[in-house]
Design a protein around this motif. Structure first.
Motif, mmCIF file in Angstrom:
data_model
loop_
_atom_site.group_PDB
_atom_site.id
_atom_site.type_symbol
_atom_site.label_atom_id
_atom_site.label_comp_id
_atom_site.label_asym_id
_atom_site.label_seq_id
_atom_site.Cartn_x
_atom_site.Cartn_y
_atom_site.Cartn_z
ATOM 1 N N ASN A 1 -32.125 49.693 96.255
ATOM 2 C CA ASN A 1 -33.361 49.265 95.582
ATOM 3 C C ASN A 1 -33.162 49.206 94.074
ATOM 4 O OD1 ASN A 1 -34.884 48.906 97.878
ATOM 5 N ND2 ASN A 1 -35.666 50.997 97.870
ATOM 6 N N ASP B 1 -30.591 53.699 100.345
ATOM 7 C CA ASP B 1 -31.758 52.829 100.125
ATOM 8 C C ASP B 1 -32.196 52.864 98.669
ATOM 9 O OD1 ASP B 1 -31.829 51.977 102.730
ATOM 10 O OD2 ASP B 1 -33.456 53.321 103.348
ATOM 11 N N ALA B 2 -32.192 54.060 98.067
ATOM 12 C CA ALA B 2 -32.599 54.182 96.663
ATOM 13 C C ALA B 2 -31.621 53.434 95.753
ATOM 14 C CB ALA B 2 -32.690 55.650 96.266
ATOM 15 N N ALA C 1 -28.196 49.429 103.608
ATOM 16 C CA ALA C 1 -29.635 49.258 103.409
ATOM 17 C C ALA C 1 -30.153 48.048 104.188
ATOM 18 C CB ALA C 1 -29.950 49.114 101.919
ATOM 19 N N GLN C 2 -29.368 46.969 104.224
ATOM 20 C CA GLN C 2 -29.773 45.788 104.994
ATOM 21 C C GLN C 2 -29.794 46.082 106.491
ATOM 22 O OE1 GLN C 2 -26.971 42.849 103.610
ATOM 23 N NE2 GLN C 2 -28.375 42.082 102.044
ATOM 24 N N GLN D 1 -32.879 47.863 107.133
ATOM 25 C CA GLN D 1 -34.005 46.930 107.073
ATOM 26 C C GLN D 1 -34.119 46.171 108.392
ATOM 27 O OE1 GLN D 1 -36.401 46.450 104.649
ATOM 28 N NE2 GLN D 1 -37.334 45.158 106.197
ATOM 29 N N SER E 1 -32.816 45.387 91.300
ATOM 30 C CA SER E 1 -34.002 45.250 90.453
ATOM 31 C C SER E 1 -33.653 44.589 89.122
ATOM 32 C CB SER E 1 -34.613 46.631 90.195
ATOM 33 O OG SER E 1 -33.758 47.393 89.363
#
Length: 140
Positions: free
Chosen positions: A27, A23-24, A83-84, A87, A31
């Protein structure tokens, strides 16, 4: 009474170190900061290799740079997909929590409606008794 731990904290506490790391990374890679830093590094890499006076370690068409991008993409894609997936799991848990909240609210509203209805019936019964007493006193 339901468990005081909310869905978000419950989900966060269930994540492993690898999930948190993925996740980190996702993210970070998603960005503007990452895009800007990567653009600066690529421009610096290309500039050094074009104007280098002594050695060109990655001459045009920058095959080593392309290899680095391919490696980055090979790792980034599955990390972003993980990560998706998390989510989606968070969204599902959130929807379930919202649904349960709506069910609880419906039950409370129905209980209030029953209570209000019984209060109305009690008031009407009292009014009818008062009218009957008034009627009796008028005829006497």
């Amino acid at each position: 009474m339901r468990n005081p731990i909310n869905w978000h904290r419950k989900h966060t506490e269930s994540l492993s170190f690898g999930n948190r790391l993925a996740d980190a990374v996702a993210n970070g890679m998603g960005s503007w900061r990452f895009i800007i830093i990567q653009t600066i590094l690529v421009a610096f890499w290309m500039t050094l290799n074009i104007v280098a006076f002594v050695s060109h370690w990655d001459v045009y068409p920058f095959i080593l740079l392309n290899l680095l991008f391919s490696t980055q993409a090979a790792y980034a894609a599955p990390i972003i997909m993980m990560a998706q997936n998390r989510q989606n799991e968070r969204d599902r848990q959130h929807a379930e929590a919202d649904y349960q909240t709506n069910i609880d609210a419906k039950i409370e509203i129905e209980a209030l409606a029953v209570k209000l209805n019984s209060l109305e019936v009690d008031k009407l019964d009292k009014i009818i008794r008062m009218l009957e007493e008034l009627k009796k006193t008028d005829f006497e």
